[in-house]
Scaffold this motif. Structure first.
Motif, PDB file in Angstrom:
ATOM      1  N   GLY A 116      33.993  24.316  56.140  1.00  0.00           N
ATOM      2  CA  GLY A 116      33.599  25.647  55.625  1.00  0.00           C
ATOM      3  C   GLY A 116      33.668  26.699  56.613  1.00  0.00           C
ATOM      4  N   VAL A 117      33.608  26.223  58.104  1.00  0.00           N
ATOM      5  CA  VAL A 117      33.190  27.193  58.941  1.00  0.00           C
ATOM      6  C   VAL A 117      34.494  27.552  59.921  1.00  0.00           C
ATOM      7  N   SER A 118      35.628  26.858  59.691  1.00  0.00           N
ATOM      8  CA  SER A 118      36.327  26.751  60.586  1.00  0.00           C
ATOM      9  C   SER A 118      37.179  28.124  61.197  1.00  0.00           C
ATOM     10  N   ASP A 119      36.908  29.128  60.198  1.00  0.00           N
ATOM     11  CA  ASP A 119      37.604  30.421  60.237  1.00  0.00           C
ATOM     12  C   ASP A 119      36.752  31.397  61.101  1.00  0.00           C
ATOM     13  N   PHE A 120      35.562  31.186  61.159  1.00  0.00           N
ATOM     14  CA  PHE A 120      34.597  32.164  61.827  1.00  0.00           C
ATOM     15  C   PHE A 120      34.877  32.307  63.303  1.00  0.00           C
ATOM     16  N   SER A 121      34.813  33.373  63.851  1.00  0.00           N
ATOM     17  CA  SER A 121      34.894  33.639  65.030  1.00  0.00           C
ATOM     18  C   SER A 121      33.578  33.346  65.838  1.00  0.00           C
TER      19      SER A 121
END
Length: 137
Positions: A116-121
């Motif tokens: 769930g956090v793979s897209d966060f910079s």
């Protein structure tokens, strides 16, 4: 009133810790920042970013985590052998069991995937960590 003692932990080159300390210095008052690096490069980077004090290694992590009101670092700080082995089992246990509140930044690396956090910079994760610190204060 006593400043809130915040331990910032980082490993490898200290880039995350450096960014955290810089952002906290810009946005948050009433904190005393103690940087703990797993190696001297990480410690040096965080000290240059504006930490009030800094120390290196497993014993420093143990001592400072017992003084801290809040501990901030990558989620690997509570996973034995994370960060290419720089987090020892004793460090992970000490930080996980500390009385301090923990703000863990979820990075999916070193054979640990956080769903769930793979897209966060990194910038967004740091901003969220600083916002959480503000809410604790």
């Amino acid at each position: 009133m006593k400043d809130t003692v915040v331990m910032i932990l980082d490993a490898q080159g200290g880039g995350l810790g450096r960014q955290l300390i810089s952002q906290i210095r810009k946005e948050v008052t009433g904190t005393y920042l103690i940087a703990v690096g797993t190696n001297s490069a990480a410690t040096s980077a965080m000290l240059k970013a504006g930490a009030d004090e800094a120390a290196t290694g497993e014993n420093a992590a143990r001592v400072v985590s017992n003084k801290a009101d809040i501990i901030i670092g990558p989620i690997g700080m509570v996973i034995a052998d994370a960060m290419l082995g720089e987090i020892t089992p004793d460090m992970a246990r000490t930080i996980a069991q500390a009385r301090a509140k923990r703000i863990m930044i979820p990075f999916s690396n070193c054979d640990n995937y956080i769903a769930g956090v793979s897209d966060f910079s990194t910038g967004r994760l740091i901003a969220d960590a600083v916002q959480q610190l503000k809410s604790y204060l």
